[in-house]
Design a protein around this motif. Structure first.
Motif, PDB file in Angstrom:
ATOM      1  N   LYS A   5      53.643 -29.572 -12.111  1.00  0.00           N
ATOM      2  CA  LYS A   5      52.539 -28.969 -11.357  1.00  0.00           C
ATOM      3  C   LYS A   5      51.745 -28.047 -12.289  1.00  0.00           C
ATOM      4  O   LYS A   5      52.283 -27.557 -13.280  1.00  0.00           O
ATOM      5  CB  LYS A   5      53.097 -28.150 -10.195  1.00  0.00           C
ATOM      6  CG  LYS A   5      53.522 -29.002  -9.019  1.00  0.00           C
ATOM      7  CD  LYS A   5      53.995 -28.125  -7.872  1.00  0.00           C
ATOM      8  CE  LYS A   5      54.267 -28.956  -6.636  1.00  0.00           C
ATOM      9  NZ  LYS A   5      54.767 -28.151  -5.522  1.00  0.00           N
ATOM     10  N   HIS A 105      52.323 -20.597  -1.578  1.00  0.00           N
ATOM     11  CA  HIS A 105      51.309 -20.564  -0.524  1.00  0.00           C
ATOM     12  C   HIS A 105      49.904 -20.396  -1.125  1.00  0.00           C
ATOM     13  O   HIS A 105      48.964 -21.095  -0.726  1.00  0.00           O
ATOM     14  CB  HIS A 105      51.593 -19.432   0.462  1.00  0.00           C
ATOM     15  CG  HIS A 105      50.582 -19.346   1.563  1.00  0.00           C
ATOM     16  ND1 HIS A 105      50.568 -20.216   2.625  1.00  0.00           N
ATOM     17  CD2 HIS A 105      49.518 -18.518   1.742  1.00  0.00           C
ATOM     18  CE1 HIS A 105      49.552 -19.922   3.422  1.00  0.00           C
ATOM     19  NE2 HIS A 105      48.901 -18.898   2.905  1.00  0.00           N
ATOM     20  N   ASN A 108      48.854 -23.656  -3.016  1.00  0.00           N
ATOM     21  CA  ASN A 108      48.474 -24.717  -2.072  1.00  0.00           C
ATOM     22  C   ASN A 108      47.116 -24.438  -1.419  1.00  0.00           C
ATOM     23  O   ASN A 108      46.305 -25.346  -1.228  1.00  0.00           O
ATOM     24  CB  ASN A 108      49.540 -24.883  -0.981  1.00  0.00           C
ATOM     25  CG  ASN A 108      50.805 -25.540  -1.514  1.00  0.00           C
ATOM     26  OD1 ASN A 108      50.769 -26.232  -2.536  1.00  0.00           O
ATOM     27  ND2 ASN A 108      51.928 -25.305  -0.850  1.00  0.00           N
ATOM     28  N   THR A 109      46.869 -23.172  -1.098  1.00  0.00           N
ATOM     29  CA  THR A 109      45.621 -22.802  -0.416  1.00  0.00           C
ATOM     30  C   THR A 109      44.412 -22.965  -1.333  1.00  0.00           C
ATOM     31  O   THR A 109      43.370 -23.474  -0.921  1.00  0.00           O
ATOM     32  CB  THR A 109      45.707 -21.351   0.122  1.00  0.00           C
ATOM     33  OG1 THR A 109      46.883 -21.209   0.913  1.00  0.00           O
ATOM     34  CG2 THR A 109      44.506 -21.013   0.986  1.00  0.00           C
ATOM     35  N   GLU A 111      44.191 -24.919  -4.015  1.00  0.00           N
ATOM     36  CA  GLU A 111      44.028 -26.348  -4.337  1.00  0.00           C
ATOM     37  C   GLU A 111      43.371 -27.087  -3.171  1.00  0.00           C
ATOM     38  O   GLU A 111      42.451 -27.875  -3.360  1.00  0.00           O
ATOM     39  CB  GLU A 111      45.393 -26.975  -4.634  1.00  0.00           C
ATOM     40  CG  GLU A 111      45.948 -26.645  -6.010  1.00  0.00           C
ATOM     41  CD  GLU A 111      45.541 -27.654  -7.083  1.00  0.00           C
ATOM     42  OE1 GLU A 111      45.830 -28.846  -6.919  1.00  0.00           O
ATOM     43  OE2 GLU A 111      44.930 -27.229  -8.086  1.00  0.00           O
ATOM     44  N   LYS A 112      43.861 -26.818  -1.973  1.00  0.00           N
ATOM     45  CA  LYS A 112      43.398 -27.536  -0.792  1.00  0.00           C
ATOM     46  C   LYS A 112      41.934 -27.223  -0.480  1.00  0.00           C
ATOM     47  O   LYS A 112      41.156 -28.093  -0.103  1.00  0.00           O
ATOM     48  CB  LYS A 112      44.283 -27.155   0.403  1.00  0.00           C
ATOM     49  CG  LYS A 112      44.000 -27.956   1.666  1.00  0.00           C
ATOM     50  CD  LYS A 112      44.988 -27.584   2.767  1.00  0.00           C
ATOM     51  CE  LYS A 112      44.228 -27.161   4.009  1.00  0.00           C
ATOM     52  NZ  LYS A 112      45.052 -26.414   4.953  1.00  0.00           N
ATOM     53  N   ASN A 113      41.541 -25.964  -0.657  1.00  0.00           N
ATOM     54  CA  ASN A 113      40.194 -25.545  -0.269  1.00  0.00           C
ATOM     55  C   ASN A 113      39.186 -25.611  -1.413  1.00  0.00           C
ATOM     56  O   ASN A 113      37.989 -25.419  -1.197  1.00  0.00           O
ATOM     57  CB  ASN A 113      40.234 -24.137   0.319  1.00  0.00           C
ATOM     58  CG  ASN A 113      40.953 -24.106   1.652  1.00  0.00           C
ATOM     59  OD1 ASN A 113      40.435 -24.554   2.667  1.00  0.00           O
ATOM     60  ND2 ASN A 113      42.192 -23.617   1.643  1.00  0.00           N
ATOM     61  N   GLU A 114      39.681 -25.882  -2.636  1.00  0.00           N
ATOM     62  CA  GLU A 114      38.811 -26.031  -3.813  1.00  0.00           C
ATOM     63  C   GLU A 114      37.828 -24.875  -3.941  1.00  0.00           C
ATOM     64  O   GLU A 114      36.611 -25.062  -4.014  1.00  0.00           O
ATOM     65  CB  GLU A 114      38.073 -27.378  -3.765  1.00  0.00           C
ATOM     66  CG  GLU A 114      39.025 -28.562  -3.820  1.00  0.00           C
ATOM     67  CD  GLU A 114      38.316 -29.900  -3.690  1.00  0.00           C
ATOM     68  OE1 GLU A 114      37.162 -29.930  -3.213  1.00  0.00           O
ATOM     69  OE2 GLU A 114      38.923 -30.910  -4.078  1.00  0.00           O
ATOM     70  N   THR A 205      43.402 -16.124   3.528  1.00  0.00           N
ATOM     71  CA  THR A 205      44.546 -16.589   4.319  1.00  0.00           C
ATOM     72  C   THR A 205      45.283 -15.363   4.852  1.00  0.00           C
ATOM     73  O   THR A 205      45.511 -14.399   4.117  1.00  0.00           O
ATOM     74  CB  THR A 205      45.497 -17.474   3.485  1.00  0.00           C
ATOM     75  OG1 THR A 205      46.675 -17.749   4.252  1.00  0.00           O
ATOM     76  CG2 THR A 205      45.918 -16.810   2.179  1.00  0.00           C
TER      77      THR A 205
END
Length: 245
Positions: A5, A105, A108-109, A111-114, A205
């Motif tokens: 990763k 967390h 992931n946040t 990466e997901k929301n770019e 978040t």
């Protein structure tokens, strides 16, 4: 490379923090997200902090120690940023803690929301580690949302002035030359304000990712003329930067 990763570089500025330092480092090496570069910046400590850093570096290959002459908090963070090679960057102060899944967390946040950075919620704790009942941001009032430069009421409020409850895209910081170039006590306020102005998008978040120790000898407890002059200088810089942008 043992971890496939993307790396997250976590920068820890350290000055005479021997009392809590081990707890802080333990909270990093036991993160559920394993692909970390842990950068311990010993800013000319005169206690055992430097020795503690070196001991941990022997035990965990992810730890990099930087020993430097004392230059203050902003300077120590900048020194850490220079050697960071992660895709993302986070900061933690030497007497504070991450929750066990904080890095996972936040990774992931972002990466997901770019987005260019993500802000997390945080919680105060007493000197002995007892958590305060409520988090800094009301979890009912502030749900997860995308930050908008035109939304002052919510976006700028959750931006707040701390560098440590956030994850940043390293390339974003480097492209915009964002460093800690205002000395303490308001180095964070300037840094985070510039992030707010320069970013295309940020994200908030409401999960608590940071535990802030309310230490009686904290730098922000000082009330000298130097302290207030420092605050004034930082906010004048923030004001000027807002005008420029």
């Amino acid at each position: 490379r043992p971890y496939m990763k993307p790396l997250v570089s976590v920068i820890v500025p350290i000055y005479n923090a021997e009392k809590y330092l081990s707890k802080c480092i333990e909270s990093l090496i036991h993160q559920s997200y394993r692909a970390l570069q842990i950068i311990l910046v010993n800013d000319g400590s005169t206690d055992n902090s430097g020795k503690i850093c070196d001991e941990y570096a022997k035990k965990d290959e992810r730890i990099k120690v930087v020993h430097k002459p004392n230059g203050g908090l902003a300077d120590a963070r900048n020194a850490g940023m220079k050697v960071a090679n992660g895709k993302y960057m986070m900061f933690i102060d030497a007497d504070d803690l991450f929750e066990v899944d904080s890095c996972e967390h936040m990774y992931n946040t972002i990466e997901k929301n770019e987005v260019d950075y993500v802000i997390g919620n945080y919680q105060m704790m007493d000197n002995d580690g007892t958590k305060w009942p409520n988090s800094a941001f009301d979890v009912e009032k502030y749900k997860d949302f995308k930050l908008d430069i035109h939304d002052f009421k919510n976006s700028f409020f959750v931006m707040n002035s701390t560098a440590w409850n956030k994850i940043y895209r390293t390339q974003f910081l480097r492209d915009n030359n964002i460093t800690f170039d205002v000395p303490a006590p308001a180095e964070d306020a300037y840094f985070t304000s510039v992030c707010y102005m320069k970013a295309v998008y940020g994200f908030y978040t409401n999960k608590v990712i940071y535990l802030y120790r309310n230490s009686p000898n904290s730098i922000s407890k000082g009330r000298s003329a130097k302290y207030f002059n420092g605050i004034n200088y930082a906010y004048k810089r923030i004001y000027d930067t807002f005008k420029e942008n």
